[in-house]
Design a protein around this motif. Structure first.
Motif, PDB file in Angstrom:
ATOM      1  N   VAL A   1       0.873  -1.181   0.000  1.00  0.00           N
ATOM      2  CA  VAL A   1       0.000   0.000   0.000  1.00  0.00           C
ATOM      3  C   VAL A   1       0.908   1.229   0.000  1.00  0.00           C
ATOM      4  CG1 VAL A   1      -1.829   1.223   1.229  1.00  0.00           C
ATOM      5  CG2 VAL A   1      -1.759  -1.285   1.284  1.00  0.00           C
ATOM      6  N   LEU A   2       0.873   1.998  -1.081  1.00  0.00           N
ATOM      7  CA  LEU A   2       1.934   3.001  -1.293  1.00  0.00           C
ATOM      8  C   LEU A   2       1.998   4.037  -0.171  1.00  0.00           C
ATOM      9  CD1 LEU A   2       1.690   3.526  -5.154  1.00  0.00           C
ATOM     10  CD2 LEU A   2       3.003   1.844  -3.852  1.00  0.00           C
ATOM     11  N   HIS A   3       0.851   4.557   0.241  1.00  0.00           N
ATOM     12  CA  HIS A   3       0.855   5.551   1.319  1.00  0.00           C
ATOM     13  C   HIS A   3       0.128   5.005   2.551  1.00  0.00           C
ATOM     14  CE1 HIS A   3       1.847   9.275  -1.385  1.00  0.00           C
ATOM     15  NE2 HIS A   3       2.853   8.446  -1.231  1.00  0.00           N
ATOM     16  N   TYR A   4       0.453   3.777   2.918  1.00  0.00           N
ATOM     17  CA  TYR A   4      -0.124   3.159   4.132  1.00  0.00           C
ATOM     18  C   TYR A   4       0.177   4.048   5.331  1.00  0.00           C
ATOM     19  CZ  TYR A   4      -0.527  -0.224   7.977  1.00  0.00           C
ATOM     20  OH  TYR A   4      -0.853  -0.864   9.141  1.00  0.00           O
ATOM     21  N   GLY A   5      -0.807   4.248   6.199  1.00  0.00           N
ATOM     22  CA  GLY A   5      -0.581   5.180   7.306  1.00  0.00           C
ATOM     23  C   GLY A   5      -1.048   4.688   8.657  1.00  0.00           C
ATOM     24  N   ALA A   6      -1.732   3.543   8.721  1.00  0.00           N
ATOM     25  CA  ALA A   6      -2.262   3.098  10.015  1.00  0.00           C
ATOM     26  C   ALA A   6      -1.127   2.713  10.961  1.00  0.00           C
ATOM     27  CB  ALA A   6      -3.223   1.921   9.809  1.00  0.00           C
ATOM     28  N   ASN A   7      -0.125   2.043  10.449  1.00  0.00           N
ATOM     29  CA  ASN A   7       1.072   1.682  11.233  1.00  0.00           C
ATOM     30  C   ASN A   7       0.707   1.001  12.560  1.00  0.00           C
ATOM     31  OD1 ASN A   7       2.697   2.889   9.246  1.00  0.00           O
ATOM     32  ND2 ASN A   7       2.634   4.883  10.246  1.00  0.00           N
ATOM     33  N   ASN A   8      -0.193   0.036  12.515  1.00  0.00           N
ATOM     34  CA  ASN A   8      -0.623  -0.583  13.780  1.00  0.00           C
ATOM     35  C   ASN A   8      -0.833  -2.100  13.676  1.00  0.00           C
ATOM     36  OD1 ASN A   8      -2.888  -0.708  12.246  1.00  0.00           O
ATOM     37  ND2 ASN A   8      -4.183   0.561  13.564  1.00  0.00           N
ATOM     38  N   ARG A   9      -0.233  -2.711  12.685  1.00  0.00           N
ATOM     39  CA  ARG A   9      -0.422  -4.165  12.528  1.00  0.00           C
ATOM     40  C   ARG A   9       0.718  -4.899  13.255  1.00  0.00           C
ATOM     41  NH1 ARG A   9       1.882  -7.744   8.874  1.00  0.00           N
ATOM     42  NH2 ARG A   9       0.685  -9.647   8.448  1.00  0.00           N
TER      43      ARG A   9
ATOM     44  N   HIS B   1      11.746  11.587 -16.869  1.00  0.00           N
ATOM     45  CA  HIS B   1      11.109  10.407 -17.488  1.00  0.00           C
ATOM     46  C   HIS B   1      12.170   9.440 -18.022  1.00  0.00           C
ATOM     47  CE1 HIS B   1      10.876  13.401 -20.949  1.00  0.00           C
ATOM     48  NE2 HIS B   1      11.571  12.426 -21.481  1.00  0.00           N
ATOM     49  N   ASP B   2      13.347   9.950 -18.366  1.00  0.00           N
ATOM     50  CA  ASP B   2      14.413   9.035 -18.787  1.00  0.00           C
ATOM     51  C   ASP B   2      15.056   8.351 -17.578  1.00  0.00           C
ATOM     52  OD1 ASP B   2      14.108   9.337 -21.534  1.00  0.00           O
ATOM     53  OD2 ASP B   2      15.251  11.201 -21.549  1.00  0.00           O
ATOM     54  N   VAL B   3      15.113   9.067 -16.452  1.00  0.00           N
ATOM     55  CA  VAL B   3      15.588   8.446 -15.205  1.00  0.00           C
ATOM     56  C   VAL B   3      14.626   7.316 -14.822  1.00  0.00           C
ATOM     57  CG1 VAL B   3      15.997   8.860 -12.745  1.00  0.00           C
ATOM     58  CG2 VAL B   3      16.707  10.584 -14.423  1.00  0.00           C
ATOM     59  N   ASP B   4      13.336   7.571 -14.973  1.00  0.00           N
ATOM     60  CA  ASP B   4      12.302   6.574 -14.684  1.00  0.00           C
ATOM     61  C   ASP B   4      12.458   5.367 -15.620  1.00  0.00           C
ATOM     62  OD1 ASP B   4       9.155   6.418 -13.499  1.00  0.00           O
ATOM     63  OD2 ASP B   4       9.489   5.384 -15.406  1.00  0.00           O
ATOM     64  N   ALA B   5      12.702   5.664 -16.890  1.00  0.00           N
ATOM     65  CA  ALA B   5      12.776   4.582 -17.888  1.00  0.00           C
ATOM     66  C   ALA B   5      13.923   3.624 -17.583  1.00  0.00           C
ATOM     67  CB  ALA B   5      12.932   5.172 -19.284  1.00  0.00           C
ATOM     68  N   ALA B   6      15.015   4.154 -17.014  1.00  0.00           N
ATOM     69  CA  ALA B   6      16.186   3.312 -16.735  1.00  0.00           C
ATOM     70  C   ALA B   6      15.806   2.177 -15.780  1.00  0.00           C
ATOM     71  CB  ALA B   6      17.309   4.158 -16.144  1.00  0.00           C
TER      72      ALA B   6
ATOM     73  N   HIS C   1       3.994  -4.700 -14.378  1.00  0.00           N
ATOM     74  CA  HIS C   1       2.683  -4.440 -13.760  1.00  0.00           C
ATOM     75  C   HIS C   1       2.799  -4.180 -12.256  1.00  0.00           C
ATOM     76  CE1 HIS C   1       3.571  -8.664 -13.053  1.00  0.00           C
ATOM     77  NE2 HIS C   1       2.677  -8.645 -12.065  1.00  0.00           N
ATOM     78  N   ALA C   2       3.929  -4.587 -11.655  1.00  0.00           N
ATOM     79  CA  ALA C   2       4.062  -4.520 -10.189  1.00  0.00           C
ATOM     80  C   ALA C   2       4.806  -3.266  -9.732  1.00  0.00           C
ATOM     81  CB  ALA C   2       4.778  -5.768  -9.688  1.00  0.00           C
ATOM     82  N   PHE C   3       5.196  -2.416 -10.683  1.00  0.00           N
ATOM     83  CA  PHE C   3       5.879  -1.150 -10.359  1.00  0.00           C
ATOM     84  C   PHE C   3       4.976  -0.040 -10.890  1.00  0.00           C
ATOM     85  CE2 PHE C   3       9.684   1.707 -11.780  1.00  0.00           C
ATOM     86  CZ  PHE C   3       9.468   2.564 -10.721  1.00  0.00           C
ATOM     87  N   TYR C   4       4.043   0.390 -10.046  1.00  0.00           N
ATOM     88  CA  TYR C   4       2.981   1.258 -10.565  1.00  0.00           C
ATOM     89  C   TYR C   4       3.004   2.669  -9.987  1.00  0.00           C
ATOM     90  CZ  TYR C   4       0.760  -1.446  -6.738  1.00  0.00           C
ATOM     91  OH  TYR C   4       0.474  -2.098  -5.575  1.00  0.00           O
ATOM     92  N   HIS C   5       4.212   3.191  -9.781  1.00  0.00           N
ATOM     93  CA  HIS C   5       4.332   4.625  -9.454  1.00  0.00           C
ATOM     94  C   HIS C   5       5.591   5.155 -10.121  1.00  0.00           C
ATOM     95  CE1 HIS C   5       7.485   3.604  -6.553  1.00  0.00           C
ATOM     96  NE2 HIS C   5       6.672   2.715  -5.996  1.00  0.00           N
ATOM     97  N   GLY C   6       5.753   6.471 -10.087  1.00  0.00           N
ATOM     98  CA  GLY C   6       6.907   7.091 -10.739  1.00  0.00           C
ATOM     99  C   GLY C   6       8.189   6.821  -9.960  1.00  0.00           C
ATOM    100  N   ILE C   7       9.320   7.096 -10.594  1.00  0.00           N
ATOM    101  CA  ILE C   7      10.611   6.739 -10.009  1.00  0.00           C
ATOM    102  C   ILE C   7      11.000   7.666  -8.855  1.00  0.00           C
ATOM    103  CG2 ILE C   7      12.026   8.156 -11.573  1.00  0.00           C
ATOM    104  CD1 ILE C   7      12.907   4.652 -10.263  1.00  0.00           C
ATOM    105  N   GLY C   8      10.457   8.875  -8.819  1.00  0.00           N
ATOM    106  CA  GLY C   8      10.860   9.768  -7.726  1.00  0.00           C
ATOM    107  C   GLY C   8      10.401  11.190  -7.966  1.00  0.00           C
ATOM    108  N   HIS C   9      10.971  12.103  -7.197  1.00  0.00           N
ATOM    109  CA  HIS C   9      10.487  13.484  -7.198  1.00  0.00           C
ATOM    110  C   HIS C   9      11.556  14.401  -6.644  1.00  0.00           C
ATOM    111  CE1 HIS C   9       9.905  12.731  -2.868  1.00  0.00           C
ATOM    112  NE2 HIS C   9       9.427  11.566  -3.239  1.00  0.00           N
ATOM    113  N   HIS C  10      11.394  15.683  -6.903  1.00  0.00           N
ATOM    114  CA  HIS C  10      12.292  16.665  -6.295  1.00  0.00           C
ATOM    115  C   HIS C  10      12.067  16.699  -4.783  1.00  0.00           C
ATOM    116  CE1 HIS C  10      14.017  18.755  -9.844  1.00  0.00           C
ATOM    117  NE2 HIS C  10      12.992  18.167 -10.438  1.00  0.00           N
TER     118      HIS C  10
ATOM    119  N   GLU D   1      13.196   5.937  -6.156  1.00  0.00           N
ATOM    120  CA  GLU D   1      12.460   4.996  -5.313  1.00  0.00           C
ATOM    121  C   GLU D   1      11.644   3.987  -6.111  1.00  0.00           C
ATOM    122  OE1 GLU D   1       9.133   6.915  -3.226  1.00  0.00           O
ATOM    123  OE2 GLU D   1       9.889   8.835  -3.929  1.00  0.00           O
ATOM    124  N   PRO D   2      12.326   3.079  -6.800  1.00  0.00           N
ATOM    125  CA  PRO D   2      11.558   2.034  -7.486  1.00  0.00           C
ATOM    126  C   PRO D   2      10.909   1.091  -6.474  1.00  0.00           C
ATOM    127  CG  PRO D   2      13.890   1.489  -7.527  1.00  0.00           C
ATOM    128  CD  PRO D   2      13.778   2.865  -6.913  1.00  0.00           C
ATOM    129  N   GLY D   3       9.889   0.407  -6.919  1.00  0.00           N
ATOM    130  CA  GLY D   3       9.198  -0.533  -6.037  1.00  0.00           C
ATOM    131  C   GLY D   3       8.659  -1.718  -6.821  1.00  0.00           C
TER     132      GLY D   3
END
Ligand code: GLY
Ligand code: MN
Ligand code: MN
Length: 414
Positions: free
Chosen positions: A250-258, A320-325, A337-346, A369-371
Motif C-alpha cells: 500500500v503506497l501511502h499506508y498510514g495506520a502503522n498498527n499491525r 522520465h528518462d531516469v524513470d525509464a532506466a 505491472h508490479a511497479f505502478y508509481h513514478g521513479i521519484g520526485h524533487h 524509489e523504485p518498487g
C-alpha cells in the motif's frame, strides 16, 4: 510574526541566511523583468494551525513559516525601489491571537529585518495589483496551475480581477524558470538536507532493531521518530510508513498498527526535516531477519533498477528518462505491472518539492524509489535514496544507510 522555521532543542544547524533569501527575490525579480509577480503563502483552517506549512514558493522567497494568508508582491520595474518587494500580512485579530499566538505588528523594524522594501496588510493587495497592472500592463504567474476541479490559483484569480478593470493587461507564466531556481539547491540548502538525511538514517538504523515477528508496526514508528528528534530532526517530513505484509504493497499506508508476522516484508518509508528542509528514505526489511529466496530475487531486481536510475541522474536528463532506466529492467523481468508509481520526485522545502517540468538542473536533489508490489504473494518492496545531481555525476546523500541485502539484514541485528 515572521519567525523562521522552529529549531528543535539540541539541533545546531545554520539556518538559511536572510541575505541568501534576499538574493533569491532579486533573481526572481530579474526573470520577471518588467512583469509583476505574486506569491501566496496559502491558507489554513484554525483547527489545523499547528500543522500549517507555507507554500514552497512563499517559504523560499521569505523564510517565513508562520503567517497563513501572507502574500509577496514582486514588482521589479517599480520606479520607487521600496515598492519592488512588498510583503503583505493578514490584519491582526486579538481573538485569534488569544488562541494561537501573538503576532508582531507592522513596523519599520520588521520591514528591515525581513529585508523587503515595504510591509503592508493584505487589504492593500488588490489596490497594489491594479496599480501595477495600470503601470506595467504585464502580470506573470509564479505558481504552477492546478488542474480542475482544484480552484484557480490565488495569483491568477487576483490578476483576473485587475485585468477586468485595466484594459490591455497581459497575464503570462513565469513559474517554470522560478521553479528551476528552487530546484537547484545552494550549498546552505544542501547542508540542511544532508542534516535531515543523517537524522533520518539514524532513525531507520534504530527502528530496524524493532522489526521482528510479533512486534507492532507502531513500535517501529515510535523508535524512528524519537531517534529523529535525538539527532536534531524536526518532526516528520510526511506521515511515516511502516507497512508489513500486505500493507507493504500500500503506497501511502498510514495506520502503522499491525502486528508483524514471520515471512512478511516491511517497507519503512520516512523522513525528518531540518531547518525547513526534508529527507525521504525507504528501506525494505524481511520481518524475520533473513530474506527468503523469493524475497531475495524480487529485492535484487528492485535494487538493480534503483542503481540504473541513480546512474541516470545527471544534469540535463529528463526525469522520465531516469524513470525509464529502472522501468526497463523491471519490465524485462516481467514485473512491469508490479511497479505502478513514478521513479521519484524533487526534494527540498517540501517532500514532494515543486517540479519545474524541465530536464534535471545541476544541484537538484531528487529521490529515486523504485518498487515492486505483489499483494497476492505478500511481497512489497520499495527502496529510496536521496540523490544530489552534480556535474560530476550523481551523489547519493543516503548511501551510508545499507541497501544491499546483507547490509539490511545486519541493520536488524544492530
Ligand atoms: N513517502 C512518500 C514518497 O516517498 O514519495
Ligand atoms: Mn518516501
Ligand atoms: Mn519519495
Amino acid at each position: 510574526m515572521a519567525k523562521k522555521a522552529p529549531t528543535a532543542p539540541g539541533s545546531s544547524y545554520t539556518p538559511i541566511a536572510a541575505d541568501e533569501i534576499s538574493k533569491r527575490r532579486q533573481k526572481v525579480g530579474k526573470l520577471l523583468k518588467d512583469r509583476v509577480g505574486l506569491v501566496f503563502a496559502g491558507e489554513h483552517s484554525a483547527s489545523l494551525r499547528g500543522d500549517w506549512e507555507p507554500s514552497v514558493e512563499f517559504y523560499y522567497l521569505t523564510g517565513i513559516a508562520d503567517e497563513p494568508g501572507a502574500v509577496l508582491l514582486l514588482d521589479p520595474s517599480h520606479p520607487n525601489p521600496r515598492r519592488r518587494e512588498v510583503l503583505m500580512f493578514r490584519t491582526r485579530d486579538p481573538e485569534d491571537e488569544a488562541w494561537h499566538g501573538i503576532r508582531e505588528g507592522l513596523s519599520p523594524q520588521l520591514r528591515d529585518r525581513l529585508g523587503v522594501g515595504t510591509v503592508f496588510r493584505t487589504s492593500r493587495l488588490n489596490w497594489l495589483v491594479t496599480e501595477a497592472a495600470s503601470r506595467t500592463g504585464k502580470l506573470a504567474t509564479l505558481h504552477e496551475p492546478r488542474p480542475a476541479p482544484a480552484g484557480v490559483n490565488q495569483d491568477l484569480a487576483t490578476y483576473r480581477l485587475a485585468a477586468e478593470r485595466v484594459p490591455g493587461v497581459s497575464i503570462d507564466s513565469a513559474w517554470q524558470p522560478f521553479y528551476q531556481l528552487i530546484a537547484a539547491k545552494s550549498p546552505a540548502e544542501r547542508t540542511l538536507i544532508q542534516g535531515a538525511v543523517d537524522a533520518t538514517m539514524a532513525g531507520v538504523r534504530a527502528a530496524a532493531r524493532e522489526i521482528k515477528p510479533g512486534a507492532n508496526e507502531g513500535a517501529v514508528i515510535r523508535t524512528l521518530t524519537r531517534t529523529f528528534a535525538e539527532h536534531g530532526g524536526e518532526g516528520n517530513a510526511f506521515n511515516p510508513i511502516a507497512g508489513s505484509g500486505v500493507n507493504a504493497t500500500v503506497l501511502h499506508y498510514g495506520a502503522n498498527n499491525r502486528v508483524m508476522e514471520d515471512g512478511d516484508m516491511l517497507v519503512l518509508d520516512s523522513g525528518t526535516k531540518m531547518g525547513g528542509y526534508c529527507a525521504d528514505i525507504t528501506r525494505t526489511f524481511p520481518v524475520n531477519g533473513t530474506f527468503n529466496s523469493t524475497q531475495a530475487d524480487a529485492y535484487e531486481l528492485v535494487l538493480k533498477a534503483m542503481k540504473a536510475s541513480i546512474k541516470a541522474c545527471t544534469p540535463g536528463t529528463w526525469m522520465h528518462d531516469v524513470d525509464a532506466a529502472a522501468r526497463e529492467i523491471i519490465d524485462k523481468a516481467g514485473y512491469g505491472h508490479a511497479f505502478y508509481h513514478g521513479i521519484g520526485h524533487h526534494l527540498g522545502i517540501s517532500v514532494h518539492d515543486v517540479d519545474p517540468k524541465t530536464p534535471l538542473a545541476k544541484d537538484a536533489i531528487v529521490t529515486i524509489e523504485p518498487g515492486l508490489y505483489l499483494p497476492e504473494e505478500n511481497i512489497g518492496i520499495r527502496i529510496e535514496d536521496d540523490i544530489h545531481v552534480t556535474a560530476d555525476g550523481p551523489k547519493n546523500l543516503s548511501s551510508k544507510l545499507p541497501v544491499d541485502r546483507k547490509g539490511v539484514e545486519a541493520l536488524m541485528k544492530g
